[in-house]
Design an enzyme around this catalytic site. Structure first.
Site, short mmCIF file in Angstrom:
data_model
loop_
_atom_site.label_atom_id
_atom_site.label_comp_id
_atom_site.label_asym_id
_atom_site.label_seq_id
_atom_site.Cartn_x
_atom_site.Cartn_y
_atom_site.Cartn_z
N GLU A 19 5.72 -42.60 -31.95
CA GLU A 19 5.87 -41.35 -31.21
C GLU A 19 4.66 -40.46 -31.49
O GLU A 19 4.24 -40.35 -32.64
CB GLU A 19 7.14 -40.61 -31.65
CG GLU A 19 7.34 -39.35 -30.80
CD GLU A 19 8.60 -38.55 -31.17
OE1 GLU A 19 9.28 -38.89 -32.15
OE2 GLU A 19 8.87 -37.58 -30.46
N GLY A 27 7.88 -35.95 -41.24
CA GLY A 27 9.02 -36.10 -42.13
C GLY A 27 9.66 -37.47 -42.02
O GLY A 27 9.87 -38.16 -43.01
N MET A 81 11.07 -40.68 -38.76
CA MET A 81 11.06 -41.10 -37.36
C MET A 81 12.30 -41.91 -37.02
O MET A 81 12.67 -42.83 -37.74
CB MET A 81 9.77 -41.91 -37.09
CG MET A 81 9.63 -42.40 -35.68
SD MET A 81 9.52 -41.00 -34.52
CE MET A 81 10.29 -41.74 -33.09
N GLU A 82 12.88 -41.57 -35.87
CA GLU A 82 14.20 -42.08 -35.48
C GLU A 82 14.18 -43.43 -34.77
O GLU A 82 15.11 -43.72 -34.01
CB GLU A 82 14.87 -41.03 -34.58
CG GLU A 82 14.22 -40.85 -33.18
CD GLU A 82 13.23 -39.71 -33.08
OE1 GLU A 82 12.64 -39.33 -34.11
OE2 GLU A 82 13.00 -39.23 -31.95
N HIS A 105 19.25 -35.57 -39.28
CA HIS A 105 18.44 -35.35 -38.09
C HIS A 105 18.08 -36.69 -37.41
O HIS A 105 18.31 -36.86 -36.21
CB HIS A 105 17.17 -34.59 -38.48
CG HIS A 105 16.26 -34.28 -37.34
ND1 HIS A 105 16.28 -33.07 -36.67
CD2 HIS A 105 15.31 -35.02 -36.73
CE1 HIS A 105 15.38 -33.10 -35.72
NE2 HIS A 105 14.77 -34.27 -35.72
N GLU A 106 17.57 -37.62 -38.19
CA GLU A 106 17.16 -38.90 -37.60
C GLU A 106 18.38 -39.67 -37.10
O GLU A 106 18.33 -40.30 -36.05
CB GLU A 106 16.35 -39.74 -38.59
CG GLU A 106 15.14 -39.05 -39.20
CD GLU A 106 14.25 -38.33 -38.22
OE1 GLU A 106 14.14 -38.77 -37.06
OE2 GLU A 106 13.66 -37.28 -38.59
N HIS A 150 19.54 -38.35 -33.78
CA HIS A 150 18.67 -38.74 -32.67
C HIS A 150 19.18 -39.99 -31.95
O HIS A 150 18.83 -40.23 -30.80
CB HIS A 150 17.25 -39.03 -33.17
CG HIS A 150 16.32 -37.87 -33.12
ND1 HIS A 150 16.24 -37.01 -32.05
CD2 HIS A 150 15.38 -37.42 -34.01
CE1 HIS A 150 15.31 -36.09 -32.28
NE2 HIS A 150 14.78 -36.32 -33.47
N1 PHE Z 1 10.53 -37.52 -33.88
C1 PHE Z 1 10.41 -37.23 -35.29
C2 PHE Z 1 11.59 -36.31 -35.62
O1 PHE Z 1 11.62 -35.18 -35.26
C3 PHE Z 1 9.18 -36.51 -35.68
C4 PHE Z 1 7.91 -37.28 -35.55
C5 PHE Z 1 7.06 -37.03 -34.50
C6 PHE Z 1 7.55 -38.19 -36.50
C7 PHE Z 1 5.86 -37.69 -34.37
C8 PHE Z 1 6.36 -38.83 -36.41
C9 PHE Z 1 5.50 -38.58 -35.35
O2 PHE Z 1 12.54 -36.70 -36.16
ZN ZN Z 2 13.47 -35.00 -34.39
#
Ligand code: PHE
Ligand code: ZN
Length: 852
Positions: free
Chosen positions: A122, A262, A264-265, A298-299, A302
């Protein structure tokens, strides 16, 4: 300059092709990895002759269209696009390409964190792995085979369910994973390594068994239990609160040390910064434990808000992030203290998002354009985005909100949608028209609400005026629509009126009848809208004593302290009525964490935001003076509170113990301003005896900002004990870089040479360089040395990891609000950065906006 191209939401076009399925084979090796990518395409737009795949820095080996190998007359690879000419309406593409994960320091695509192969895709990392339609509205079914040396990489993971394992004679093995759910490429993940793990299981509400695994570096397994517990709590909470169950047989989490963000989901295979997984009482602070709980949640959340329903394009990022942050905030509030959670959330919004929203990089939660999407993972998209969802929740009420989220999931499952689609579901299920509300998605800046009160013959009139500033491009912005929670209190603090008003016009007037005496206004309760409230003659003292709304009580204490400090900054004496009120707070019988918040004086950042022309020196001076005064005045009481709540042998992570720690540490910090030998002894003792990392870090911080010799002894001890624990070393670097002591810059420069420090590891860079750039006293030094140093680092780090560099560049956001001296010094450095001709688009976008 094609790299600096700005992309616009208004130019969105539907994809011309769909990808029915993808089969990936990874052959991982130390010096090079080979990717074989087979995709089945279908043309959606019959007029489209060519297929354009996103592709960055890839070394093509072979390219096949159906059964025909293509030579370079049939394709063009240029400007990050691989264009395959004249494709039929339905066809198969097979691509073999080479990548070099071991040289990848951007930490995007496939890279190595220590000895672990891992991915981060992402928003646009997948195009660094293999050519693809790398956009979230192209969703496909992925099958992934990972092949690597069996001894070095016994664990091979990807998304979905594990289907097959194969061994070969040459010491290599392979595992095939199938993810049955359609997903965009940004959710693809792969991990290979020699990993330790802990396992557990979860039985879903409908009785399905899910295998849960958390992977980490060997030796860290015992630090994964809090994360596992948090995962199970999250799974249960999402079933209870949103009726959402998990949808695969397995849920894997992998902790790595080198990670830009932090966590990644990725579908079924979350990859985490190890800071948000690993914890035990000896190495992690209470805040770390809380952080893990919320990021794990949070993850996990998602999976429904982000993965099952994803974003149509990256301008919609807040669709998944704002909503998911709101969900994790509610989860944390349910599991811990709701009043403390709300205040912490608002504090962090104000510290980070309000500053951003007042800066030249301000943008709506749904931006209109970007140069680098990586720059839009901001406090605005996330935290303000969450506040916007919270307002929807308040407007609809709990019951309608649940109906509306049910409708959202039902209507858009498996699709890539927009924030308008979300609002459609909210409105449709509740019958509430949200058209006027949409402005929150398209405008920037924090709106102000000016409050006037009139009282005459029993009539109380509330007169409100919305002040909305211009957008970044100078265009006018309109007044907002939002819920405003308020109450009118009588002289005993009883609520005579308690309401949620709806604000929609520039001017609003509300009349309340039947009062003998003028009631007292409690406004924006629970921080029901992300606004700045300005009141003519507010009753802070009364509200901080009597308001039953814990947010307004806290807020009133903050505002009273702010007014006191601002008067001092103008040269006035300390307001004794504030001192008296502070004494009253010390006596309150309340939840201890909440009480610790009540006793905190306004942050330097919050005072800075109110200055016309920013000057940190006078803020520091006033704060120091007030703290000293309070400490002297209440010495006995503070000491008694400290002794009452100090349990050095406690390492329990529960509300009571954490509350005791945060209260007694707040008190100790205040007492430390007295610079008395007795307090120094107490602090040393706490450092030596306490089993909790929170206690030790506070003690270190106090020593560091006091006696130099004592600090030296403690820091040497700490270093020796923890030099092999990278997460603890982050604290070490951060403490030293945030110090108020003379000579911080020189020490930061030296610390870069420490064997533990590594400029390629984002956590360490953020701890050392990032902390220094938030050390206002030295970053903004009047000789320009702080600016010069950080600017140099931005340039250096930009060639290693552009995302990390543009994060650091944020320190200059405050440029246009600085006093003349600082502004000139900053300008020189900003121009310096811009003159680098290899500058990444990430840093270019941030710095050029600041200087414009
Ligand atoms: N999508 C992830 C989150 O908010 C954040 C993220 C974005 C991690 C881009 C890595 C790179 O949980
Ligand atoms: Zn997120």
């Amino acid at each position: 300059m094609s790299e600096m191209k700005e992309r616009f939401l208004k130019d969105y076009k539907k994809p011309a092709f769909e990808i029915e399925n993808v089969e990936l084979v990874f052959e991982l090796d130390e010096d090079m990895s080979l990717v074989t990518n087979s995709m089945n395409f279908k043309k959606i737009d019959a007029n489209e002759k060519n297929l354009e795949l996103d592709s960055i820095d890839l070394e093509l080996v072979e390219l096949w269209l159906n059964d025909l190998q293509l030579d370079d007359t049939r394709y063009i690879y240029k400007d990050e696009k691989l264009t395959i000419l004249n494709v039929p309406s339905s066809f198969k593409i097979k691509i073999k390409n080479k990548i070099y994960p071991q040289n990848n320091t951007e930490l995007e695509g496939l890279y190595k964190s220590g000895d672990i192969f891992c991915t981060q895709n992402e928003p646009e990392g997948f195009r660094r792995i293999t050519p693809y339609l790398d956009r979230p509205d192209v969703m496909s079914v992925f099958t992934t085979t990972v092949i690597a040396d069996k001894e070095k990489y016994p664990v091979l993971l990807s998304n979905g369910n594990k289907m097959q394992c194969h061994d070969s004679f040459d010491g290599r093995h392979g595992v095939t994973w199938v993810d049955p759910h359609k997903k965009p490429s940004y959710l693809f993940a792969l991990v290979a390594g020699d990993l330790g793990s802990i396992s557990d299981e979860y039985i879903t509400a409908s009785g399905e068994r899910v295998e849960l695994n958390i992977y980490c570096d060997l030796g860290n397994e015992s630090k994964c239990y809090h994360a596992m517990q948090s995962l199970k709590e999250s799974m249960f909470w999402d079933e209870q609160k949103y009726g959402r169950e998990y949808d695969l047989e397995i849920y894997n989490i992998v902790a790595v040390d080198s990670f830009n963000m932090g966590a990644m989901e990725n579908k079924g295979l979350n990859i985490f910064n190890s800071a948000y997984v690993l914890a035990d009482a000896d190495t992690a602070s209470d805040a770390n434990f809380m952080g893990i709980q919320s990021v794990i949640a949070h993850e996990y959340f998602h999976n429904w808000t982000g993965n099952r329903i994803t974003c149509r394009d990256w301008f919609q990022l807040t669709l998944k992030e704002g909503l998911t942050v709101f969900r994790d905030q509610c989860f944390s509030a349910d599991l811990n203290s709701a009043e403390v959670q709300r205040i912490e959330d608002v504090k962090s919004l104000r510290e980070r998002q309000f500053v951003e929203d007042a800066s030249p990089t301000r943008h709506p939660i749904q931006p209109k354009s970007y140069i680098s999407m990586n720059n839009f993972y901001t406090a605005t998209v996330y935290e303000k985005g969450a506040e916007v969802i919270r307002m929807v929740h308040t407007l609809l009420g709990e019951e309608n909100y649940r109906k509306a989220t049910d409708l959202y999931f039902e209507s858009f499952d498996g699709q890539a949608v927009t924030t308008d689609d979300f609002l459609w579901a909210m409105s449709k299920a509740s019958g509430i028209n949200l058209d006027a509300f949409k402005l929150w998605y398209h405008q920037s800046s924090t709106p102000t609400l000016e409050v006037k009160e009139e009282f005459e013959a029993g009539h109380y009139t509330l007169k409100l005026k919305q002040v909305v500033s211009d957008a970044v491009d100078g265009s006018k912005q309109l007044p907002y629509f939002y819920p405003l929670k308020m109450a009118l209190l009588d002289a005993k603090g009883e609520e005579k009126v308690s309401k949620i008003l709806t604000i929609s016009n520039e001017y609003e007037e509300f009349v309340f009848e039947g009062f003998d005496t003028k009631p007292i206004l409690s406004i924006n309760r629970d921080f029901s809208a992300p606004i700045i409230v300005e009141q003519e003659s507010p009753d802070f003292l009364f509200l901080m004593k009597h308001d039953k709304n814990s947010f307004v009580q806290y807020e009133s204490a903050q505002k009273f302290a702010t007014a006191t400090l601002e008067a001092m900054m103008q040269g006035e004496a300390i307001d004794e009525s504030f001192v008296e009120a502070y004494g009253h707070l010390l006596d309150l019988e309340r939840d201890l964490s909440y009480k610790a918040l009540l006793l905190e004086l306004p942050t330097v950042s919050s005072l800075m935001q109110r200055q016309k022309e920013v000057d940190f020196e006078i803020i520091y001076d006033a704060k120091e003076k007030l703290e000293k005064h309070l400490a002297r005045e209440f010495q006995e009481k503070l000491l008694a509170l400290y002794n009452e709540h100090h349990y050095p042998k406690s390492e329990t992570i529960d509300a009571l113990n954490m509350g005791q720690r945060s209260l007694k540490n707040r008190v100790l910090k205040l007492l430390s301003t007295l610079e008395s030998p007795k307090i120094v002894e107490l602090t040393k003792k706490q450092y030596k005896e306490s089993l909790s990392m929170s206690d030790r870090v506070v003690a270190l911080d106090i020593l560091e900002n006091g006696d130099a010799k004592e600090a030296q002894v403690a820091f040497v001890d700490f270093y020796e004990k923890y030099k092999d624990e990278t997460l603890v070393m982050n604290k070490y670097f951060a403490l030293l870089a945030s110090s108020m002591r003379e000579g911080v810059l020189q020490r930061v420069e030296l610390l870069q040479e420490d064997e533990v420090y590594d400029a390629k590891v984002p956590n360490l860079v953020r701890s050392l360089i990032g902390s220094f750039s938030r050390n206002y006293k030295y970053f903004h030094a009047k000789d320009g040395s702080g600016y010069k140093f950080v600017a140099k680092k931005i340039i250096e780090i930009d060639s290693i990891n552009a995302q990390m560099a543009s994060g650091l560049a944020g320190a200059f956001k405050i440029y246009n609000r600085m006093n003349k001296t600082n502004k000139e010094l900053m300008q020189r450095e900003l121009e310096n950065i811009l003159s680098v001709d290899t500058l990444s688009k990430n840093v270019y976008e941030i710095i050029s906006k600041i200087i414009k």
